[in-house]
Design a protein around this motif. Structure first.
Motif, mmCIF file in Angstrom:
data_model
loop_
_atom_site.group_PDB
_atom_site.id
_atom_site.type_symbol
_atom_site.label_atom_id
_atom_site.label_comp_id
_atom_site.label_asym_id
_atom_site.label_seq_id
_atom_site.Cartn_x
_atom_site.Cartn_y
_atom_site.Cartn_z
ATOM 1 N N VAL A 158 9.796 26.083 -32.101
ATOM 2 C CA VAL A 158 9.226 24.856 -32.657
ATOM 3 C C VAL A 158 8.683 25.120 -34.060
ATOM 4 C CG1 VAL A 158 7.329 23.201 -32.425
ATOM 5 C CG2 VAL A 158 8.704 23.818 -30.422
ATOM 6 N N ALA A 159 7.930 26.216 -34.212
ATOM 7 C CA ALA A 159 7.335 26.532 -35.504
ATOM 8 C C ALA A 159 8.409 26.837 -36.546
ATOM 9 C CB ALA A 159 6.377 27.715 -35.365
ATOM 10 N N ALA A 160 9.469 27.508 -36.134
ATOM 11 C CA ALA A 160 10.556 27.817 -37.069
ATOM 12 C C ALA A 160 11.237 26.540 -37.545
ATOM 13 C CB ALA A 160 11.563 28.750 -36.400
ATOM 14 N N MET A 161 11.506 25.621 -36.625
ATOM 15 C CA MET A 161 12.125 24.352 -37.017
ATOM 16 C C MET A 161 11.211 23.592 -37.973
ATOM 17 S SD MET A 161 15.153 24.016 -35.636
ATOM 18 C CE MET A 161 15.430 22.246 -35.760
ATOM 19 N N ARG A 162 9.926 23.614 -37.698
ATOM 20 C CA ARG A 162 8.969 22.944 -38.580
ATOM 21 C C ARG A 162 8.979 23.573 -39.968
ATOM 22 N NH1 ARG A 162 4.949 21.636 -41.313
ATOM 23 N NH2 ARG A 162 3.299 20.218 -40.653
ATOM 24 N N ALA A 163 9.247 24.882 -40.045
ATOM 25 C CA ALA A 163 9.289 25.590 -41.321
ATOM 26 C C ALA A 163 10.654 25.493 -41.997
ATOM 27 C CB ALA A 163 8.916 27.055 -41.106
ATOM 28 N N GLY A 164 11.577 24.780 -41.392
ATOM 29 C CA GLY A 164 12.892 24.589 -42.001
ATOM 30 C C GLY A 164 13.879 25.702 -41.730
ATOM 31 N N ARG A 165 13.627 26.503 -40.693
ATOM 32 C CA ARG A 165 14.524 27.612 -40.350
ATOM 33 C C ARG A 165 15.071 27.405 -38.938
ATOM 34 N NH1 ARG A 165 13.981 32.101 -43.795
ATOM 35 N NH2 ARG A 165 12.428 31.715 -45.421
ATOM 36 N N ARG A 166 16.376 27.489 -38.828
ATOM 37 C CA ARG A 166 17.021 27.284 -37.535
ATOM 38 C C ARG A 166 16.946 28.561 -36.713
ATOM 39 N NH1 ARG A 166 22.034 28.155 -35.565
ATOM 40 N NH2 ARG A 166 22.895 28.648 -37.621
ATOM 41 N N PRO A 167 16.306 28.533 -35.558
ATOM 42 C CA PRO A 167 16.197 29.740 -34.740
ATOM 43 C C PRO A 167 17.471 29.979 -33.931
ATOM 44 C CG PRO A 167 14.996 27.949 -33.717
ATOM 45 C CD PRO A 167 15.519 27.414 -35.016
ATOM 46 N N GLU A 196 21.190 17.029 -41.418
ATOM 47 C CA GLU A 196 21.988 15.946 -40.842
ATOM 48 C C GLU A 196 22.005 15.989 -39.327
ATOM 49 O OE1 GLU A 196 25.833 16.072 -42.544
ATOM 50 O OE2 GLU A 196 25.147 15.684 -44.596
ATOM 51 N N ALA A 197 21.447 17.038 -38.748
ATOM 52 C CA ALA A 197 21.384 17.150 -37.288
ATOM 53 C C ALA A 197 19.952 17.516 -36.892
ATOM 54 C CB ALA A 197 22.373 18.197 -36.787
ATOM 55 N N PRO A 198 18.999 16.591 -37.069
ATOM 56 C CA PRO A 198 17.598 16.881 -36.781
ATOM 57 C C PRO A 198 17.384 17.225 -35.308
ATOM 58 C CG PRO A 198 17.933 14.523 -37.062
ATOM 59 C CD PRO A 198 19.209 15.190 -37.475
ATOM 60 N N ASP A 199 16.421 18.084 -35.077
ATOM 61 C CA ASP A 199 16.109 18.534 -33.725
ATOM 62 C C ASP A 199 14.719 18.018 -33.353
ATOM 63 O OD1 ASP A 199 15.029 20.426 -31.601
ATOM 64 O OD2 ASP A 199 17.079 21.148 -31.778
ATOM 65 N N SER A 200 14.581 17.539 -32.126
ATOM 66 C CA SER A 200 13.304 16.978 -31.689
ATOM 67 C C SER A 200 12.217 18.027 -31.539
ATOM 68 C CB SER A 200 13.488 16.238 -30.360
ATOM 69 O OG SER A 200 13.985 17.121 -29.363
ATOM 70 N N LEU A 201 12.575 19.308 -31.578
ATOM 71 C CA LEU A 201 11.577 20.357 -31.415
ATOM 72 C C LEU A 201 10.501 20.288 -32.496
ATOM 73 C CD1 LEU A 201 13.512 23.586 -30.352
ATOM 74 C CD2 LEU A 201 11.885 22.266 -28.998
ATOM 75 N N ALA A 202 10.908 20.081 -33.744
ATOM 76 C CA ALA A 202 9.948 20.091 -34.843
ATOM 77 C C ALA A 202 8.861 19.038 -34.649
ATOM 78 C CB ALA A 202 10.661 19.887 -36.171
ATOM 79 N N GLU A 203 9.199 17.934 -33.986
ATOM 80 C CA GLU A 203 8.226 16.868 -33.766
ATOM 81 C C GLU A 203 7.101 17.296 -32.826
ATOM 82 O OE1 GLU A 203 10.479 13.617 -32.296
ATOM 83 O OE2 GLU A 203 11.690 13.397 -34.113
ATOM 84 N N LEU A 204 7.330 18.357 -32.073
ATOM 85 C CA LEU A 204 6.320 18.827 -31.126
ATOM 86 C C LEU A 204 5.303 19.761 -31.775
ATOM 87 C CD1 LEU A 204 8.597 19.605 -28.034
ATOM 88 C CD2 LEU A 204 7.204 17.554 -28.445
ATOM 89 N N TYR A 205 5.510 20.113 -33.024
ATOM 90 C CA TYR A 205 4.664 21.123 -33.660
ATOM 91 C C TYR A 205 3.173 20.802 -33.591
ATOM 92 C CZ TYR A 205 2.763 24.416 -37.021
ATOM 93 O OH TYR A 205 2.002 25.385 -37.610
ATOM 94 N N PRO A 206 2.721 19.578 -33.889
ATOM 95 C CA PRO A 206 1.268 19.326 -33.841
ATOM 96 C C PRO A 206 0.665 19.571 -32.460
ATOM 97 C CG PRO A 206 2.388 17.572 -35.034
ATOM 98 C CD PRO A 206 3.462 18.400 -34.376
ATOM 99 N N ALA A 207 1.485 19.482 -31.408
ATOM 100 C CA ALA A 207 0.952 19.654 -30.045
ATOM 101 C C ALA A 207 0.666 21.109 -29.712
ATOM 102 C CB ALA A 207 1.933 19.072 -29.029
ATOM 103 N N ILE A 208 1.216 22.057 -30.492
ATOM 104 C CA ILE A 208 0.997 23.476 -30.193
ATOM 105 C C ILE A 208 -0.484 23.793 -30.169
ATOM 106 C CG2 ILE A 208 1.225 25.811 -31.128
ATOM 107 C CD1 ILE A 208 4.056 25.166 -31.930
ATOM 108 N N ARG A 209 -1.227 23.303 -31.149
ATOM 109 C CA ARG A 209 -2.660 23.608 -31.238
ATOM 110 C C ARG A 209 -3.518 22.636 -30.423
ATOM 111 N NH1 ARG A 209 -3.149 28.792 -32.867
ATOM 112 N NH2 ARG A 209 -1.441 29.232 -34.313
ATOM 113 N N ARG A 210 -2.943 21.512 -30.020
ATOM 114 C CA ARG A 210 -3.688 20.554 -29.205
ATOM 115 C C ARG A 210 -3.616 20.896 -27.722
ATOM 116 N NH1 ARG A 210 -1.420 15.046 -29.564
ATOM 117 N NH2 ARG A 210 -3.149 14.633 -28.115
#
Length: 331
Positions: free
Chosen positions: A74-83, A109-123
């Motif tokens: 999730v964090a990698a996708m948020r940082a713009g890197r494909r894991p 062009e192929a967004p992944d829903s994982l990045a959207e979960l990033y704020p929940a990591i700390r919550r």
């Protein structure tokens, strides 16, 4: 086109997010190694944090490490890197659980829903407090089921009779533990009682995260204090109709455990995104015969890996984490 090489500060930030994952008794059974040349993060099991008494096959260890792996993705996708993930890449090195190459950019062009979960990591925090007896909307339940499926696992919401059965299995596990002092060694090792110990801990479950004692209700909440005194800890009623979910897989091998750990964390993050409080209960699953009884005979779920408790209530406090410098090596 490859992205610029990762700086150590960026790697440290990714690992810090990864280590926010839940693990059995918050033992944090993971280590990370960053390989500069290949821009790869290795996830390794920290076997010194294994629990031979309650997790002899290290299934729970794999679940926790799988959850950390999901956070890393999730964090990698948020940082713009494909894991680019390889599970168990070296059959001769059992402690190497995954290798994650981070040299490619995210395809815009192929967004992944994982990045959207990033704020929940700390919550996301495990909540051992009562939840409201409020139904979880059907569309939210369906989204959580889909989240588990995305990671190769299954999530199902058991019927009322099965919830009652799960409660009975937890009571059975508690009774067995009460007459087997050796079963409590892992709990004693990973709980922190007393203000001095709890306030300075970097691992384990501090007393402020125990929650109140259960005076009434059916919610399967483990009492980590046992018979030990904890100051200013009261008792209260929990849900009479808890919302539980079974997370499981068809097979029961280390690879399946890692997939289940990733699915577990993806479900927890999505639940947090939907303002649900969450907790995990593995008590009955720590006994092989009780774990077999936990599965729903009407489903095709072969093996239950975790029982989740979901609901509307307090998120619970953050529990301590080891400093990144203690879990990350760089080569």
């Amino acid at each position: 086109m490859p992205v610029p090489p990762l700086e150590i500060t960026s790697v440290s930030a990714l690992v810090a997010d990864a280590t926010a994952a839940p693990s059995m008794h918050n033992a944090q059974p993971w280590r990370f190694r960053f390989l500069r040349d290949s821009q790869t993060v290795q996830l390794r099991a920290d076997l010194e944090r294994a629990m031979p008494g309650t997790d002899p096959d290290r299934r729970a260890l794999h679940l926790g490490c799988g959850a950390a792996l999901l956070n890393l993705r999730v964090a990698a996708m948020r940082a713009g890197r494909r894991p680019d993930v390889q599970l168990l890449p070296d059959s001769t090195d059992q402690s190497l659980l995954a290798a994650v190459r981070l040299s490619d950019p995210v395809d815009a062009e192929a967004p992944d829903s994982l990045a959207e979960l990033y704020p929940a990591i700390r919550r996301r925090h495990t909540s051992r407090w009562p939840f409201a007896d409020t139904d979880i909307p059907a569309d939210v339940q369906a989204a959580l089921v889909d989240a588990a499926r995305e990671e190769g696992a299954q999530l199902l919401f058991p019927s009322a009779w099965h919830v009652d059965l799960l409660e009975e299995l937890v009571h059975d596990a508690e009774g067995r533990d009460a007459v087997d002092p050796g079963r409590m060694e892992d709990v004693a090792r990973w709980t922190r009682i007393g203000a001095d110990e709890a306030d300075t801990a970097v691992e384990g479950i501090p007393e402020y995260a125990f929650g109140p004692r259960k005076r009434d209700g059916k919610a399967p909440v483990r009492d980590f204090a046992g018979r030990r005194a904890v100051a200013d800890r009261g008792a209260t009623a929990f849900e009479r109709n808890p919302h539980l979910a079974l997370l499981g897989t068809r097979e029961d091998r280390p690879r399946d455990w890692l997939c289940a750990g990733q699915a577990m964390e993806r479900v927890l993050l999505l639940a947090t995104h939907h303002d649900l409080a969450t907790s995990l209960t593995s008590h009955a699953l720590e006994w092989p015969d009780l774990r077999g009884l936990a599965r729903d005979p009407l489903s095709d779920m072969g093996h239950v890996q975790m029982v989740l408790r979901l609901g509307y209530g307090p998120q619970g406090p953050a529990t301590p984490r080891r400093p990144v410098r203690d879990v990350l090596d760089v080569e």
